[in-house]
Write an enzyme that holds these catalytic residues in place. Structure first.
Site, mmCIF file in Angstrom:
data_model
loop_
_atom_site.group_PDB
_atom_site.id
_atom_site.type_symbol
_atom_site.label_atom_id
_atom_site.label_comp_id
_atom_site.label_asym_id
_atom_site.label_seq_id
_atom_site.Cartn_x
_atom_site.Cartn_y
_atom_site.Cartn_z
ATOM 1 N N ASP A 11 -7.814 -7.585 0.266
ATOM 2 C CA ASP A 11 -6.880 -7.881 1.351
ATOM 3 C C ASP A 11 -7.569 -7.532 2.655
ATOM 4 O OD1 ASP A 11 -6.485 -4.809 0.962
ATOM 5 O OD2 ASP A 11 -5.587 -5.274 2.891
ATOM 6 N N ASP B 47 0.861 -1.178 0.000
ATOM 7 C CA ASP B 47 0.000 0.000 0.000
ATOM 8 C C ASP B 47 0.903 1.235 0.000
ATOM 9 O OD1 ASP B 47 0.935 0.225 2.583
ATOM 10 O OD2 ASP B 47 -0.992 -0.151 3.545
ATOM 11 N N CYS C 193 -12.532 -29.364 6.410
ATOM 12 C CA CYS C 193 -11.322 -28.553 6.171
ATOM 13 C C CYS C 193 -10.078 -29.428 6.280
ATOM 14 C CB CYS C 193 -11.261 -27.407 7.182
ATOM 15 S SG CYS C 193 -9.798 -26.376 6.999
ATOM 16 N N HIS D 43 -5.755 -21.984 9.952
ATOM 17 C CA HIS D 43 -7.106 -22.377 9.554
ATOM 18 C C HIS D 43 -7.830 -21.227 8.842
ATOM 19 C CE1 HIS D 43 -11.189 -23.812 9.427
ATOM 20 N NE2 HIS D 43 -11.515 -22.605 9.876
ATOM 21 N N CYS E 236 -7.375 -28.466 11.518
ATOM 22 C CA CYS E 236 -8.548 -29.330 11.452
ATOM 23 C C CYS E 236 -8.168 -30.800 11.241
ATOM 24 C CB CYS E 236 -9.485 -28.863 10.345
ATOM 25 S SG CYS E 236 -10.191 -27.239 10.660
ATOM 26 N N CYS F 169 -6.900 -28.217 6.557
ATOM 27 C CA CYS F 169 -5.758 -27.488 7.116
ATOM 28 C C CYS F 169 -5.186 -28.280 8.305
ATOM 29 C CB CYS F 169 -6.183 -26.085 7.551
ATOM 30 S SG CYS F 169 -6.811 -25.978 9.242
HETATM 31 ZN ZN LIG Z 1 -9.164 -25.859 9.107
#
Ligand SMILES: [Zn+2]
Length: 376
Positions: free
Chosen positions: A267, A93, A305, A336, A310, A307
């Site tokens: 963003d 930015d 999920c 996550h 999880c 990730c």
């Molecule tokens: Zn997750």
């Protein structure tokens, strides 16, 4: 390796668009969500972990980096990519927004903004010219024009004066940026929630010509209803063949609504910051891991999920490490959240390509309406 910055639009569905931004440092699939790496780090995440979530590009904050560690130091150390070990594209930015929200004793003139650092009280000046120079020293791939905007709601005259100042600064940013093959300069549309001012701003930017166009001055306190009202017309005022970037947005439902209205890039600090305060998002909405209901729950945050948080940990564990103030709590919850955001972007890209965005949106809202899984 592509040597120039370019954007190709692959498919549209209604106003929603999907495509690819090509840069010498890699491709950015759009719609894209950019995690925020304020101080040359996405807090609590290793850069390779951020990449593993599916992020193609990061955002860096000029205001923070110019104050600490300083743009000259980053340049001497090989630029921001090497300094923070992120090989992909980086957008910075201009510092304009944060100098107005964070700095002390600021003074705004036609020339720019003088201020005192919130870190050590030292005096600095940011102008279109100095912002371009700092972003060049950082080695940013996508450079943003230096601009200024009021919080909403604001008086018409305040929005108009500020927008016209930003347009004069946009021309000075363009002149100072010069010709830098492989690097892009984005203009920033202002005009608050006033349609005619948004139109005037878009025309001024198009006359100057930029590699991409941001929609600025939203997510400044106006609420989703006003933001969507502006997004109903603002993206369509910008060139169809250039990326459109909505700055500082947002929550998952803000992002879906923005993509639906023709935005390509976004963003927000939300997924990373919330990870550190125990707030997570799943397909079924927001979960507060602090709540006692999770203390004995052996189930993952979100069974669908993939990730690490999880795949390998229970809600009970995440609850425990959060309540104990363990560092791994910030790491897992941030991972996550960033993973969830990137999955959401990927699903939207696929839906637009298939022409099924409406069905995607219905499913998105229906699952959230169900709410979190029942406590055990
Ligand atoms: Zn997750």
């Amino acid at each position: 390796m592509t040597q120039r910055f370019s954007f190709s639009l692959d498919a549209t569905d209604g106003k929603a668009r999907t495509g690819v931004i090509s840069t010498p440092r890699g491709e950015i699939r759009t719609p894209a969500f950019m995690p925020v790496g304020t101080a040359a780090t996405v807090k609590a995440m290793m850069p390779e972990s951020v990449a593993a979530t599916g992020a193609d590009i990061l955002l860096g904050n000029t205001y923070h980096l110019m104050l600490r560690p300083g743009a000259d130091r980053v340049e001497r150390l090989g630029g921001l990519h090497r300094f923070m070990n992120w090989a992909g594209p980086i957008l910075t930015d201009s510092g304009g927004f944060q100098v107005m929200s964070l700095a002390e004793l600021r003074r705004l003139t036609e020339e720019g903004v003088t201020f005192r650092s919130h870190v050590d009280g030292s005096r600095h000046m940011l102008s279109p010219e100095s912002s371009m120079e700092i972003q060049k020293k950082l080695g940013s791939d996508i450079v943003m024009c230096f601009d200024e905007c009021p919080a909403l709601p604001a008086e018409h005259k305040r929005i108009a004066d500020s927008m016209r100042l930003s347009m004069r600064w946009a021309q000075r940013s363009r002149d100072a940026f010069g010709d830098r093959p492989g690097h892009a300069l984005f203009g920033i549309q202002q005009g608050g929630d006033v349609e005619e001012l948004r139109g005037e701003s878009a025309e001024a930017l198009k006359a100057i010509e930029f590699d991409g166009y941001a929609i600025g001055g939203l997510a400044v306190g106006e609420g989703q209803e006003v933001m969507f009202k502006v997004l109903d017309y603002a993206p369509g005022m910008l060139p169809i063949d250039k990326p459109r970037y909505l700055m500082g947005v947002g929550k998952p439902d803000d992002i879906v609504g923005a993509v639906k209205r023709g935005v390509d890039m976004m963003d927000c600090v939300l997924p990373s910051r919330s990870g550190r305060t125990g707030q997570v998002w799943t397909r079924r909405g927001q979960v507060n891991i602090k709540n006692a209901r999770h203390a004995d729950d052996p189930r993952p945050l979100d069974e669908s999920c993939r990730c690490p948080a999880c795949s390998n940990y229970s809600r009970a564990y995440l609850h425990h490490v959060f309540r104990s103030g363990e560092i791994i709590s910030s790491m897992l919850l941030t991972w996550h959240n960033l993973h969830y955001y990137q999955e959401l972007m990927g699903e939207m890209r696929a839906a637009i390509a298939e022409g099924t965005f409406d069905a995607f949106e219905d499913r998105f809202h229906a699952l959230r309406a169900e709410g979190d899984i029942e406590p055990i």
